[in-house]
Design a protein around this motif. Structure first.
Motif, mmCIF file in Angstrom:
data_model
loop_
_atom_site.group_PDB
_atom_site.id
_atom_site.type_symbol
_atom_site.label_atom_id
_atom_site.label_comp_id
_atom_site.label_asym_id
_atom_site.label_seq_id
_atom_site.Cartn_x
_atom_site.Cartn_y
_atom_site.Cartn_z
ATOM 1 N N GLY A 68 0.814 -1.165 0.100
ATOM 2 C CA GLY A 68 0.004 0.058 -0.221
ATOM 3 C C GLY A 68 0.777 1.253 0.017
ATOM 4 O O GLY A 68 0.565 2.240 -0.764
ATOM 5 N N ALA A 69 1.975 1.327 0.708
ATOM 6 C CA ALA A 69 2.813 2.395 0.681
ATOM 7 C C ALA A 69 3.518 2.623 -0.689
ATOM 8 O O ALA A 69 3.653 3.841 -0.983
ATOM 9 N N LEU A 70 3.898 1.549 -1.235
ATOM 10 C CA LEU A 70 4.575 1.708 -2.501
ATOM 11 C C LEU A 70 3.192 2.193 -3.550
ATOM 12 O O LEU A 70 3.956 3.074 -4.257
ATOM 13 N N THR A 71 2.227 1.805 -3.425
ATOM 14 C CA THR A 71 1.171 2.264 -4.309
ATOM 15 C C THR A 71 0.971 3.693 -3.970
ATOM 16 O O THR A 71 0.878 4.535 -5.079
ATOM 17 N N LEU A 72 0.982 4.409 -2.920
ATOM 18 C CA LEU A 72 0.995 5.702 -2.574
ATOM 19 C C LEU A 72 2.050 6.471 -3.307
ATOM 20 O O LEU A 72 1.996 7.425 -3.763
ATOM 21 N N MET A 73 3.255 5.845 -2.938
ATOM 22 C CA MET A 73 4.542 6.576 -3.320
ATOM 23 C C MET A 73 4.202 6.604 -4.983
ATOM 24 O O MET A 73 4.707 7.609 -5.584
ATOM 25 N N LEU A 74 4.196 5.561 -5.607
ATOM 26 C CA LEU A 74 3.911 5.683 -7.185
ATOM 27 C C LEU A 74 2.950 6.425 -7.726
ATOM 28 O O LEU A 74 3.014 6.875 -8.760
ATOM 29 N N ALA A 75 1.850 6.716 -6.914
ATOM 30 C CA ALA A 75 0.779 7.479 -7.324
ATOM 31 C C ALA A 75 1.025 9.042 -7.278
ATOM 32 O O ALA A 75 -0.053 9.729 -7.706
ATOM 33 N N ARG A 76 2.178 9.304 -6.457
ATOM 34 C CA ARG A 76 2.199 10.774 -6.316
ATOM 35 C C ARG A 76 2.619 11.562 -7.787
ATOM 36 O O ARG A 76 3.331 10.820 -8.707
ATOM 37 N N PRO A 77 2.179 12.636 -7.992
ATOM 38 C CA PRO A 77 2.356 13.480 -9.122
ATOM 39 C C PRO A 77 3.632 13.787 -9.502
ATOM 40 O O PRO A 77 4.558 13.805 -8.318
ATOM 41 N N ALA A 78 4.518 13.707 -10.591
ATOM 42 C CA ALA A 78 5.863 14.029 -10.942
ATOM 43 C C ALA A 78 6.204 15.615 -10.444
ATOM 44 O O ALA A 78 7.232 15.503 -9.706
#
Length: 85
Positions: A68-78
């Motif tokens: 879940g934390a990895l998903t949040l990290m990867l979902a952040r805008p550039a």
């Protein structure tokens, strides 16, 4: 979304991970008897069934929380990631 971890972020990751860990615990131990578990070397695990259930729950919880934390990290805008410091 800021890079700083706050209580809301911990809850967004931790609560669903807790629920999924509970479901995984039920599914796995509906098919596996903790008394039949062995180490990689073939020896029996000398833990009570309750200890096996507890350890497995925390492993499942940690694994789903990391996902879940990895998903949040990867979902952040550039823009958030590439912002000058």
């Amino acid at each position: 979304m800021t890079a700083r971890l706050n209580a809301r972020t911990w809850l967004i990751v931790g609560w669903p991970a807790f629920l999924v860990a509970g479901v995984l615990e039920m599914v796995v131990f509906a098919m596996v008897d903790p008394g039949d578990l062995h180490t990689f070397g073939g020896g029996r695990i000398h833990l009570s069934p309750q200890a096996v259930y507890t350890l497995a729950f925390f492993v499942f919880w940690a694994a789903t929380a990391v996902a879940g934390a990895l998903t949040l990290m990867l979902a952040r805008p550039a823009e958030d990631i590439n912002r000058p410091v």
